[in-house]
Design an enzyme around this catalytic site. Structure first.
Site, PDB file in Angstrom:
ATOM      1  N   LYS A  39       0.840  -1.208   0.000  1.00 24.34           N
ATOM      2  CA  LYS A  39       0.000   0.000   0.000  1.00 24.34           C
ATOM      3  C   LYS A  39       0.871   1.253   0.000  1.00 24.34           C
ATOM      4  O   LYS A  39       2.069   1.192   0.304  1.00 24.34           O
ATOM      5  CB  LYS A  39      -0.902  -0.029   1.236  1.00 24.34           C
ATOM      6  CG  LYS A  39      -0.146  -0.116   2.555  1.00 24.34           C
ATOM      7  CD  LYS A  39      -1.060  -0.553   3.705  1.00 24.34           C
ATOM      8  CE  LYS A  39      -0.279  -0.609   5.000  1.00 24.34           C
ATOM      9  NZ  LYS A  39      -1.082  -1.114   6.114  1.00 24.34           N
ATOM     10  N   TYR A 249      15.524  30.793   7.238  1.00 24.39           N
ATOM     11  CA  TYR A 249      14.432  31.551   7.857  1.00 24.39           C
ATOM     12  C   TYR A 249      14.728  31.810   9.325  1.00 24.39           C
ATOM     13  O   TYR A 249      15.175  30.911  10.042  1.00 24.39           O
ATOM     14  CB  TYR A 249      13.119  30.790   7.718  1.00 24.39           C
ATOM     15  CG  TYR A 249      12.586  30.810   6.302  1.00 24.39           C
ATOM     16  CD1 TYR A 249      12.230  32.007   5.688  1.00 24.39           C
ATOM     17  CD2 TYR A 249      12.462  29.639   5.573  1.00 24.39           C
ATOM     18  CE1 TYR A 249      11.746  32.033   4.384  1.00 24.39           C
ATOM     19  CE2 TYR A 249      11.982  29.647   4.274  1.00 24.39           C
ATOM     20  CZ  TYR A 249      11.631  30.852   3.687  1.00 24.39           C
ATOM     21  OH  TYR A 249      11.161  30.884   2.396  1.00 24.39           O
TER      22      TYR A 249
HETATM   23  C1  LIG Z   1      -0.210  -1.949   6.803  1.00 26.88           C
HETATM   24  C2  LIG Z   1      -0.701  -3.246   7.246  1.00 26.88           C
HETATM   25  C3  LIG Z   1       0.174  -4.333   7.411  1.00 26.88           C
HETATM   26  C4  LIG Z   1       1.674  -4.176   7.344  1.00 26.88           C
HETATM   27  O1  LIG Z   1       2.121  -3.725   8.604  1.00 26.88           O
HETATM   28  P1  LIG Z   1       3.644  -3.394   8.948  1.00 26.88           P
HETATM   29  O2  LIG Z   1       3.602  -2.973  10.373  1.00 26.88           O
HETATM   30  O3  LIG Z   1       4.054  -2.295   8.028  1.00 26.88           O
HETATM   31  O4  LIG Z   1       4.439  -4.625   8.725  1.00 26.88           O
HETATM   32  C5  LIG Z   1      -0.375  -5.566   7.691  1.00 26.88           C
HETATM   33  N1  LIG Z   1      -1.706  -5.728   7.846  1.00 26.88           N
HETATM   34  C6  LIG Z   1      -2.579  -4.709   7.738  1.00 26.88           C
HETATM   35  C7  LIG Z   1      -4.022  -4.937   7.933  1.00 26.88           C
HETATM   36  C8  LIG Z   1      -2.112  -3.428   7.448  1.00 26.88           C
HETATM   37  O5  LIG Z   1      -2.967  -2.402   7.376  1.00 26.88           O
END
Ligand SMILES: *Cc1c(COP(=O)(O)O)cnc(C)c1O
Length: 350
Positions: A39, A249
């Protein structure tokens, strides 16, 4: 058309380290098979680069959050191997799921009905065992709309796997208690940190994200996981400061003596947040092993570094951002997850 010149900002992806991290997490998952959370454009590193590497390393189940994230993956993997964590909230999303062939993760009674009304078919089911984000409650499993689902992965998500929290065992027990209540093909609980909790948490499929991309989700992973993302930025200008000159800044840095500085092409719009340089004043960019101290506030598109240690550097030379994630998180007060996903769109990903 004239070609766009290359940016003065690049993100090197160590694809061998990425493949290594996948295989290491898969092997730590024991009898379970590791999938891959891809994702948010592979946590900001670029799905185009990372997904083929993960696929070739052996991953065959890929998790995204949004429906918009499915189509960009289709050149590399089959739709049926993509799981959409946000599920189907309305008829339009369900119709899209059917048309494109990616599999929704059903998260509520409402989503179960939406999926059923669209004709149903294979799906995953998320059970909430305590994180109170998405997922049906264990008491809802008996509902007719849930029992009518054709469930591939029955899953839950750990809230505090990165800590030695009593909640881990509680969520494990709550998840186990549900597994007999609905037909399913596979079980899945562990994210990156969950994999390090051991075999009890692995079940059939694990879902690492952060640690694929170099994050140390728990200390057990620190010897195993390799850095994947190397942000680099070019020096745009060298300047000579006189004693008393202010930098950036609000002139929050004042030169104590004459010095040479470099203006470097990375700023907070690229994810290099001001918090990197708000604390101890010990923040730096790297030229090889040499630490070049950051001076003054980080601007949107640039930052200034002290070149006293590296007078040989010239405009156009590249500096590295120290991005060992565990260390960078301490330095910047930004979480490892955010350090990855903040990396902006202006990097050339190489
Ligand atoms: C993002 C996500 C993961 C991955 O988690 P990490 O902590 O990045 O390894 C796994 N399961 C679900 C449901 C997620 O939303």
């Amino acid at each position: 058309m004239v070609e766009v010149p290359p940016p003065s900002l690049r993100l090197r992806i160590d694809t061998q380290a990425l493949a290594h991290n996948y295989r290491a997490l898969d092997s730590m998952s024991g009898d379970a098979k590791a999938g891959a959370a891809v994702k948010a454009d592979c946590y900001g590193l670029g799905a185009q680069t990372c997904v083929p590497v993960l696929r070739d390393a052996g991953a065959d189940l890929f998790f995204v959050a949004h429906w918009s994230e499915v189509a960009p993956l289709l050149p590399y993997i089959e739709a049926g191997n993509i799981r959409v964590l946000h599920g189907v909230s309305n008829a339009q999303e369900a119709a899209y799921a059917k048309a494109i062939g990616a599999i929704p993760v059903v998260n509520s009674l409402h989503q179960a009905k939406v999926w059923g009304e669209a004709g149903g078919g294979l799906c995953d089911l998320m059970i909430d065992t305590g994180i109170n984000r998405l997922g049906i409650s264990p008491q809802e499993i008996g509902d007719a709309a849930i029992q009518a689902l054709n469930v591939d992965c029955l899953m839950s998500h750990l809230a505090s796997a990165d800590e030695d929290s009593a909640m881990n065992a509680q969520q494990l027990a709550a998840f186990k208690a549900c597994t007999g209540s609905i037909a399913h093909k596979r079980l899945s609980l562990a994210n990156s940190a969950g994999i390090a909790l051991g075999a009890d948490y692995a079940f059939d499929v694990t879902r690492p994200g952060l640690s694929l991309y170099g994050g140390i989700a728990r200390s057990e992973l620190s010897e195993v996981i390799r850095q994947v993302a190397y942000p680099e930025a070019a020096i745009m200008q060298k300047r000579s400061l006189s004693a008393g000159d202010g930098v950036g800044y609000n002139s929050s840095f004042t030169a104590p003596a004459a010095m040479t500085v470099g203006v470097v092409s990375i700023g907070y719009a690229d994810g290099f947040l001001r918090s990197w340089n708000s604390g101890s004043g010990s923040a730096y960019l790297l030229h090889g092993e040499k630490r070049l101290a950051l001076l003054g506030k980080i601007s949107m598109d640039m930052v200034v570094v002290d070149l006293s240690q590296a007078p040989e550097l010239v405009e156009g030379d590249w500096l590295s951002v120290p991005y060992m994630l565990q260390h960078a998180a301490q330095q910047s007060s930004v979480s490892q997850y955010e350090l990855l996903t903040l990396l902006g769109q202006r990097f050339k990903r190489i």
